[in-house]
Design a protein around this motif. Sequence first.
Motif, short mmCIF file in Angstrom:
data_model
loop_
_atom_site.label_atom_id
_atom_site.label_comp_id
_atom_site.label_asym_id
_atom_site.label_seq_id
_atom_site.Cartn_x
_atom_site.Cartn_y
_atom_site.Cartn_z
N VAL A 1 0.82 -1.21 0.00
CA VAL A 1 0.00 0.00 0.00
C VAL A 1 0.86 1.27 0.00
O VAL A 1 0.58 2.19 -0.78
CB VAL A 1 -0.98 -0.01 1.19
N SER B 1 3.72 1.70 -1.29
CA SER B 1 4.29 1.84 -2.64
C SER B 1 3.27 2.40 -3.61
O SER B 1 3.59 3.25 -4.46
CB SER B 1 4.81 0.50 -3.14
N ILE B 2 2.03 1.92 -3.52
CA ILE B 2 0.97 2.43 -4.39
C ILE B 2 0.72 3.91 -4.12
O ILE B 2 0.62 4.72 -5.06
CB ILE B 2 -0.33 1.61 -4.19
N ALA C 1 3.51 6.06 -5.39
CA ALA C 1 3.50 6.20 -6.84
C ALA C 1 2.52 7.27 -7.31
O ALA C 1 2.72 7.87 -8.38
CB ALA C 1 3.15 4.86 -7.49
#
Length: 266
Positions: free
Chosen positions: A124, A126-127, A130
Motif C-alpha cells: 500500500v 508503494s501504491i 506512486a
Amino acid sequence: MSADNEFDATEYIQHHLTNLRLDLSEGVIDSDATGFMTLHLDTLIMSIGLGALFCYIFWLGARRATPGVPGGLQNFVETMVEFIEKTVSETFHAKSKVIAPLALTIFCWVFLSNLMDLIPIDMVPSIMYAIGVDYWKVLPSVDLNFTFGLSLSVLGLIIIYGVMGHGVVGFLKSFLTHPLGPWMAPFNLVLNIVEFVAKPVSLSLRLFGNLYAAELVFILISLLPWWIQWTLGTPWAIFHILVVPLQAFIFMMLTVVYLAMAYEEH
C-alpha cells in the motif's frame, strides 16, 4: 519503494511509522506536524473505511437472510452475532439493548483494523507513493490516536452506565465509599481515580503496543534479503493470525467487563 534503492534502514523504518498528517492550523500536509490541530489522515480514512466495510457486510448478510438453507454470508453473520451475544450475556447480567451491538462493533472494527497488518508491508505505501502520497500507514491500530480514541469512548460509556446504574449521586459516592468503606474516603478517592484513569490507558496501550511490536517486526524482516524474508515472514504472519482476533477479543471483553462493573452493584 524499497529499503535498497530510496531509503537507508533508518529512513525506511521511520517512513513506515510516519502518518500522513494534516496541520489544520495552516491547512497543509506536514509529516512533522504535531499538536491538537493535527489530523492523521491515513488513520482516519482507513478506520472509517473499515468501519463502513463492517457495516456493509453485516447489512448485506441481514438483507440476504432467508428462513431456508442459509448461505455462507448469513452463516458467518449469525455465528458472529450468537458468539457476541453469548459472551455478553455471561458477563453483563443487566438488560441492555446497547451492550451486545457495541461489543460486536468493537470486536469487528478492531479485528479489521488489526487484520491490515497482514498486508505486505510495502504494497500500500508503494501504491500511495506512486500517486504522490509520501506517507501512508495502512494499520490504524499502530496509531495511538486510534486506540486511545476508542478507549476514551469506552471511558465515556463507563461514566454513562455508572450514572444509569447508581444515579449521579450514587456514582460519585462510590468514589468515596468503595472499596475500603466511608471511613477511608480520601484513600478510596485516590484509588478510584487511579483505577478510573488506568482503564482507558491500559486498553489503548495494550492494543497499540502489541500491534506496534508486530508491525515493527514485519518492517525489520522486510529489510532482509528477499530470499530470507519468506523464511522469517511466513511463520511470523501465521503466528500473527492468532494475535489479530485475540487483541480484538480482549479489547471487546474488557469493555463489557468495565461496563458491567460500572452498572452493577458492588
